[in-house]
Design an enzyme around this catalytic site. Structure first.
Site, PDB file in Angstrom:
ATOM      1  N   ASP A  14      31.976  66.140   7.080  1.00  0.00           N
ATOM      2  CA  ASP A  14      33.027  65.167   7.391  1.00  0.00           C
ATOM      3  C   ASP A  14      34.408  65.824   7.424  1.00  0.00           C
ATOM      4  O   ASP A  14      35.361  65.330   6.818  1.00  0.00           O
ATOM      5  CB  ASP A  14      33.024  64.018   6.378  1.00  0.00           C
ATOM      6  CG  ASP A  14      31.619  63.516   6.061  1.00  0.00           C
ATOM      7  OD1 ASP A  14      30.803  63.434   7.004  1.00  0.00           O
ATOM      8  OD2 ASP A  14      31.338  63.221   4.890  1.00  0.00           O
ATOM      9  N   GLU A 193      29.743  55.265  12.703  1.00  0.00           N
ATOM     10  CA  GLU A 193      30.634  55.655  11.616  1.00  0.00           C
ATOM     11  C   GLU A 193      31.508  56.820  12.053  1.00  0.00           C
ATOM     12  O   GLU A 193      31.434  57.287  13.192  1.00  0.00           O
ATOM     13  CB  GLU A 193      29.814  56.055  10.382  1.00  0.00           C
ATOM     14  CG  GLU A 193      28.933  57.284  10.604  1.00  0.00           C
ATOM     15  CD  GLU A 193      28.086  57.646   9.399  1.00  0.00           C
ATOM     16  OE1 GLU A 193      27.937  56.807   8.486  1.00  0.00           O
ATOM     17  OE2 GLU A 193      27.575  58.787   9.361  1.00  0.00           O
ATOM     18  N   HIS A 257      30.699  63.539  12.931  1.00  0.00           N
ATOM     19  CA  HIS A 257      31.802  63.180  12.039  1.00  0.00           C
ATOM     20  C   HIS A 257      32.996  64.098  12.288  1.00  0.00           C
ATOM     21  O   HIS A 257      33.406  64.884  11.443  1.00  0.00           O
ATOM     22  CB  HIS A 257      31.399  63.218  10.578  1.00  0.00           C
ATOM     23  CG  HIS A 257      32.298  62.350   9.743  1.00  0.00           C
ATOM     24  ND1 HIS A 257      31.840  61.302   8.997  1.00  0.00           N
ATOM     25  CD2 HIS A 257      33.647  62.363   9.585  1.00  0.00           C
ATOM     26  CE1 HIS A 257      32.862  60.707   8.398  1.00  0.00           C
ATOM     27  NE2 HIS A 257      33.979  61.337   8.749  1.00  0.00           N
ATOM     28  N   ARG A 291      26.036  71.378   5.711  1.00  0.00           N
ATOM     29  CA  ARG A 291      26.725  70.929   6.905  1.00  0.00           C
ATOM     30  C   ARG A 291      28.043  71.704   6.945  1.00  0.00           C
ATOM     31  O   ARG A 291      28.888  71.531   6.080  1.00  0.00           O
ATOM     32  CB  ARG A 291      26.950  69.415   6.875  1.00  0.00           C
ATOM     33  CG  ARG A 291      25.652  68.634   7.088  1.00  0.00           C
ATOM     34  CD  ARG A 291      25.880  67.141   7.064  1.00  0.00           C
ATOM     35  NE  ARG A 291      26.118  66.649   5.701  1.00  0.00           N
ATOM     36  CZ  ARG A 291      26.387  65.372   5.403  1.00  0.00           C
ATOM     37  NH1 ARG A 291      26.481  64.479   6.374  1.00  0.00           N
ATOM     38  NH2 ARG A 291      26.562  64.991   4.152  1.00  0.00           N
TER      39      ARG A 291
END
Length: 331
Positions: A14, A193, A257, A291
Site C-alpha cells: 500500500d 479499494e 494499491h 509485497r
C-alpha cells in the site's frame, strides 16, 4: 527518462509517495501492522536506504489498536495529514474486518518532525468496514475518496466520494462511485479499494484495486471531466477491464494499491504500487510481507493514462517471509 530501480522500498504494501518541494516522502503498511512510519529522500531510488521515522504507534486498546493499514500522507491547507485504517481487534464480523478511517495532523514543514495530533475517526455516516482514504483538491473544494462496505450490496467494499468541511470532517453525504461487479473484481473477494487520484488535461481519473490480495489483485479506473459534478455518480465512467495486472513473464504478481507522484523533472507522472515477484505463498497472502513497493513512469494517450505492465525487479528482493530491518539489509 531512465528506468526507476525497483523495488523503491522493500516489504511495504500500500505504498504512498508525495513529492513536496523537491523531496519525496514515503509511507506504507508496516508488515507488523502496528505503526506508521515515514521516510524521505531526494530521489525515489534512495528511499530504501533512507532513515525510517516512526511517527505514530497503535494504541494498546480501543478502535486504533489493531491492524494499522494503508497510511497516506497529504498536504492540505499548509498542514500535513495522514489517513489510515485501524481496527479494535484482529477478528472479523460477517467475514469482514472491523476497520474505520482515522486522521492525524501535523503543522511542521517536514512531516518527519513536529508533533502529530490525532483528529480521530472520519465519520462517513455509515458504521461499517471502511479503509483506504485518499484526498484531493479541485476547483477550490477538498474531496475524500475511500472504500467502505454497504451491508445491502454483496462484497466487502465499494468506492465512495464526498466533499470535505475540513480534513477530518465530511461536508456532504457519501456517493458511491463503484462496486465490485465484473468478474476480475470478484476473484476470492468482492473488493474495490485503494483509490488514487490523478488529473491530466481536462479529465480526472481514479484508479482502484480489486479482488483478493494474491496474484488476482489488479487495478481498475474511473474517469470524469474536470468540470463535471464529481459528487454525481453519473459523471463517472468505469472501465470494464483492468488497467494494470499481473505480468507472469516478468514474475510480477498482483500489482495494485497505487499512488501517483511526479518524477524529479516535476513533469513526468509516476505510479507507485506494490507487487510480489513469486506466487508460492504460505497462508493468507494478506499477512505475507513480500509485497514490494515499486514505481514506474506512465504515459498518456487520447483515452487517458497508459500504465503498461509491471516490469521485472532490478534490485534484490527477499525470497523468505522474514521481515527485514527498515534499511532492507540482508547480509
Amino acid at each position: 527518462m531512465a528506468e526507476i530501480p525497483n523495488p523503491i522500498v522493500l516489504q511495504r504494501a500500500d505504498p504512498y509517495v508525495i513529492r513536496y518541494k523537491g523531496t519525496y516522502y514515503f509511507t506504507g503498511s508496516y508488515p507488523a501492522f502496528d505503526r506508521i512510519a515515514l521516510r524521505k529522500a531526494s530521489r525515489l531510488e534512495d528511499l530504501q536506504r533512507a532513515e525510517e521515522v516512526v511517527i505514530w504507534e497503535k494504541h494498546e486498546t480501543g478502535p486504533m489498536s489493531h491492524l494499522i493499514w494503508a497510511p497516506e500522507l497529504h498536504r492540505i491547507q499548509n498542514k500535513w495529514y495522514i489517513y489510515f485504517g485501524a481496527a479494535p481487534n484482529d477478528g472479523q464480523s460477517d467475514d469482514t474486518f472491523n476497520h474505520r478511517i482515522f486522521c492525524l495532523e501535523n503543522e511542521a514543514e517536514d512531516p518527519t518532525t513536529g508533533t502529530w495530533v490525532e483528529r480521530g475517526k472520519v465519520e462517513t455516516g455509515m458504521d461499517t468496514f471502511s479503509l483506504d482514504a485518499t484526498s484531493f483538491e479541485l476547483n477550490g473544494s477538498q474531496y475524500l475518496v475511500w472504500g467502505q462496505q454497504d451491508l445491502d450490496i454483496p462484497g466487502h467494499s465499494n468506492l465512495y466520494i464526498a466533499r470535505m468541511e475540513n480534513p477530518w470532517t465530511l461536508a456532504t453525504t457519501p456517493v458511491m462511485l463503484a462496486k465490485p461487479e465484473y468478474d476480475w473484481e470478484c476473484i476470492r473477494f468482492k473488493v474495490c479499494e485503494g483509490p488514487a487520484v490523478i488529473t491530466h488535461g481536462d479529465r480526472i481519473y481514479i484508479t482502484y484495486s480489486a479482488s483478493g490480495t494474491g496474484p488476482e489483485y489488479a487495478m481498475g479506473m474511473l474517469t470524469a471531466d474536470l468540470d463535471a459534478d464529481l459528487l454525481d455518480a453519473a459523471s463517472w465512467s468505469k472501465s470494464p477491464n483492468p488497467v494494470f495486472t499481473t505480468n507472469a513473464e516478468a514474475h510480477m504478481y498482483g500489482p495494485g494499491h497505487n499512488s501517483f507522484t511526479k518524477a524529479e523533472d516535476g513533469v513526468t507522472d509516476v505510479m507507485v504500487y506494490h507487487v510480489r515477484n513469486y506466487t508460492e505463498i504460505v497462508g493468507d497472502p494478506l499477512y505475507e510481507p513480500n509485497r514490494q513497493a515499486c514505481a514506474k513512469t506512465i504515459s498518456w494517450g487520447t483515452e487517458g493514462p497508459i500504465f503498461g505492465k509491471p516490469e521485472a525487479m532490478s534490485r534484490w528482493t527477499p525470497t523468505t517471509t522474514e521481515v527485514l530491518p527498515p534499511d532492507g539489509s540482508h547480509e
